[in-house]
Design a protein around this motif. Structure first.
Motif, mmCIF file in Angstrom:
data_model
loop_
_atom_site.group_PDB
_atom_site.id
_atom_site.type_symbol
_atom_site.label_atom_id
_atom_site.label_comp_id
_atom_site.label_asym_id
_atom_site.label_seq_id
_atom_site.Cartn_x
_atom_site.Cartn_y
_atom_site.Cartn_z
ATOM 1 N N UNK A 125 0.842 -1.197 0.000
ATOM 2 C CA UNK A 125 0.000 0.000 0.000
ATOM 3 C C UNK A 125 0.873 1.243 0.000
ATOM 4 N N UNK A 126 0.325 2.354 -0.465
ATOM 5 C CA UNK A 126 1.018 3.632 -0.500
ATOM 6 C C UNK A 126 1.437 4.060 0.903
ATOM 7 N N UNK A 343 -7.005 -0.696 -13.259
ATOM 8 C CA UNK A 343 -5.781 -0.587 -12.471
ATOM 9 C C UNK A 343 -4.553 -0.901 -13.323
ATOM 10 N N UNK A 344 -3.401 -0.381 -12.899
ATOM 11 C CA UNK A 344 -2.113 -0.764 -13.459
ATOM 12 C C UNK A 344 -1.319 -1.478 -12.380
ATOM 13 N N UNK A 345 -0.271 -2.210 -12.785
ATOM 14 C CA UNK A 345 0.603 -2.854 -11.805
ATOM 15 C C UNK A 345 1.979 -2.197 -11.848
ATOM 16 N N UNK A 349 7.694 -3.355 -8.241
ATOM 17 C CA UNK A 349 7.028 -4.388 -7.467
ATOM 18 C C UNK A 349 5.613 -4.522 -8.013
ATOM 19 N N UNK A 350 5.374 -5.600 -8.746
ATOM 20 C CA UNK A 350 4.100 -5.734 -9.447
ATOM 21 C C UNK A 350 2.965 -6.172 -8.533
ATOM 22 N N UNK A 351 3.210 -6.297 -7.237
ATOM 23 C CA UNK A 351 2.107 -6.476 -6.288
ATOM 24 C C UNK A 351 1.324 -5.174 -6.127
ATOM 25 N N UNK A 352 2.010 -4.038 -6.297
ATOM 26 C CA UNK A 352 1.378 -2.732 -6.149
ATOM 27 C C UNK A 352 0.470 -2.461 -7.345
ATOM 28 N N UNK A 353 -0.630 -1.754 -7.097
ATOM 29 C CA UNK A 353 -1.506 -1.317 -8.174
ATOM 30 C C UNK A 353 -1.735 0.188 -8.071
ATOM 31 N N UNK A 354 -2.064 0.804 -9.208
ATOM 32 C CA UNK A 354 -2.294 2.244 -9.248
ATOM 33 C C UNK A 354 -3.431 2.592 -10.185
ATOM 34 N N UNK A 367 4.788 4.658 -11.919
ATOM 35 C CA UNK A 367 5.002 3.374 -11.261
ATOM 36 C C UNK A 367 4.458 3.437 -9.837
ATOM 37 N N UNK A 368 3.332 2.793 -9.544
ATOM 38 C CA UNK A 368 2.768 2.863 -8.192
ATOM 39 C C UNK A 368 3.662 2.248 -7.125
ATOM 40 N N UNK A 369 4.574 1.371 -7.528
ATOM 41 C CA UNK A 369 5.458 0.770 -6.527
ATOM 42 C C UNK A 369 6.620 1.676 -6.165
#
Length: 500
Positions: A125-126, A343-345, A349-354, A367-369
């Motif tokens: 999470x953010x 959502x994007x990954x 870290x492709x567990x994160x989404x944005x 990049x949300x990660x």
């Protein structure tokens, strides 16, 4: 190289004289006095419990000057060293840094191995807004090794001095030469030449580790190492280059796509991510790369079979894969995998989404990660260094900065200059140093430095595979942001150091 030049890089930063409080400052040369003030060094004493061991240690935050032959200071490298008290010259010492190129060592320092760490969410999470908790780090490696975190020139507080152009330090070889020089100075000033020595980095920091290893052990005046720690490894940039006609990049990214699709429920598999990764490796290095190498000569029946299997591994539709000609670049994958969910990954870290501005684009807005962690780390390093370590400066700490143009040439002719691959440096060192071992740590969900690409680069001719060990983690590029993986990573490295 745009796909692998690098997400983040991380590492341990070399320290200034840890015994500075016990020694008078050396006489200043005329160049020192006229061009630059004396290096700033802050020494503080602390105690903590690491790996279950309670101990006292000295922290030294300070500058080390790299000088020209006439004594003129050319650059200031800031480092942070942690040395156990009472001092033991036979105790291991580990030099660490991050990557980029252009990244300070804040990530490994405040996220994994330093005595304090920033506590951000462990579940992808953010990190939100401040304040960010700065907590004790019982996972630090200080129970088994002294640690030196190094910020190369252009990162952290490190910078060129006087009229020196910082580009003199910006390049694969030039950067490695300056870091190797710093390590030699640190060993001199701290009386640690006969200590067991480990070198490590994250992301481009693994590239730097190979290049520094070459500078330390590839000379007549060797600094022999006991081990090199590679976290989120990138050594062979050509294999992963998103260049038309380069089919290797699709093979090497496919297993990362597979475990990501499994994580987000876009494909089904009864086993573990590790088992699915192994199945994806076998398919990617067999039917998939064979089909890609046939190019436009690929028969329709074989194409249909490959397309069907590719859809199962990636979680993408056969229609999309056909439109992409069976070749999905990572940027497209980040956007397409969860498009139906809006959502994007993440890349790191492709567990994160944005969430993007809209859902129509070909690649993500960001990049949300990365934006999910950057605020916490930046606040932590500035607060900790200035307040707890008492290092005072008006300079801005560069977490990720521009060190351009970066000189990617390795020398030795045109072929070496265009094919950037530092992995052979490691192979050479393994053949010449029978006591050297290599630790490789990879996150399953890392697209900046995919795990299969790391394995590929270290499995070529000329490597001693019995002295290379691999460890895998259920997170991405910076696996230590996940609490369980930080504990596992430090246990694994602690065992690596103790088994020398």
């Amino acid at each position: 190289m745009r796909n692998w030049t690098l997400g983040l890089a991380l590492g341990l930063a070399a320290a200034c004289p840890a015994m500075a409080q016990d020694k008078a400052d050396p006489p200043k040369s005329k160049a020192d006095a006229s061009d630059s003030p004396a290096p700033q060094v802050a020494v503080t004493r602390h105690s903590g419990t690491f790996g279950g061991v309670k101990m006292n240690y000295v922290a030294t935050a300070g500058e080390t000057y790299l000088k020209a032959e006439d004594g003129t200071p050319r650059a200031s490298i800031t480092s942070y060293s942690y040395v156990k008290e009472p001092r033991d010259p036979s105790r291991p010492v580990t030099f660490l840094f991050n990557g980029g190129p252009g990244s300070g060592s804040v990530w490994l320092h405040m996220g994994a191995f330093g005595p304090k760490r920033v506590a951000i969410p462990s579940d992808a999470r953010d990190d939100g807004a401040p304040p960010y908790p700065l907590v004790d780090n019982p996972d630090s490696l200080l129970d088994v090794t002294d640690i030196v975190f190094i910020d190369p020139v252009g990162t952290g507080f490190s910078h060129a001095l006087g009229k020196t152009d910082p580009k003199e330090f910006w390049g694969v070889t030039k950067d490695a030469q300056s870091v190797a020089e710093f390590i030699r100075i640190w060993l001199n000033q701290n009386g640690r030449w006969n200590s067991p020595k480990f070198l490590g980095g994250e992301s481009y920091g693994t590239t730097r580790s190979a290049a520094v290893l070459n500078q330390l052990e590839g000379q007549y005046n060797d600094v022999a190492l006991n081990g090199v720690i590679l976290i989120s490894t990138v050594l062979d940039f050509a294999a992963g280059a998103d260049t038309p006609g380069n089919e290797m990049t699709f093979m090497l990214n496919l297993p990362s796509m597979a475990v990501t699709a499994l994580f987000h429920g876009k494909t089904q598999f009864a086993g573990t991510p590790e088992q699915f990764a192994e199945e994806a490796r076998r398919w990617a290095s067999g039917p998939y790369i064979t089909a890609l190498l046939k190019g436009v000569s690929l028969p329709a029946e074989e194409r249909a079979a490959v397309r069907r299997d590719l859809a199962r591994f990636t979680g993408l539709s056969e229609t999309y894969l056909e439109q992409a000609d069976l070749r999905v670049e990572p940027g497209r994958f980040y956007k397409e995998l969860l498009r139906d969910r809006g959502l994007t990954v993440g890349r790191l870290d492709s567990r994160y989404t944005g969430k993007d501005f809209d859902n129509a684009g070909e690649t993500p807005d960001d990049d949300p990660s990365f934006y999910g962690i950057d605020g916490g780390y930046t606040a932590a390093i500035n607060s900790y260094v200035r307040e707890s370590l008492n290092f005072q400066t008006d300079r801005r700490y560069v977490t990720i900065g521009s060190v351009q143009p970066w000189d990617w040439r390795l020398g030795g002719g045109r072929d070496n200059d265009v094919y950037v691959n530092v992995a052979p440096y490691i192979g050479t060192a393994l053949r010449k140093n029978s006591g050297l071992r290599i630790f490789v740590g990879q996150g399953w969900y890392d697209f900046a430095t995919p795990f299969y690409a790391a394995e590929y680069s270290l499995s070529r001719t000329g490597f001693m595979k019995d002295r290379i060990q691999y460890h895998y983690y259920d997170a991405g590029h910076m696996m230590y942001v996940r609490d369980e993986d930080r504990a596992k990573l430090t246990r694994d490295i602690r065992g690596f150091i103790k088994s020398r």
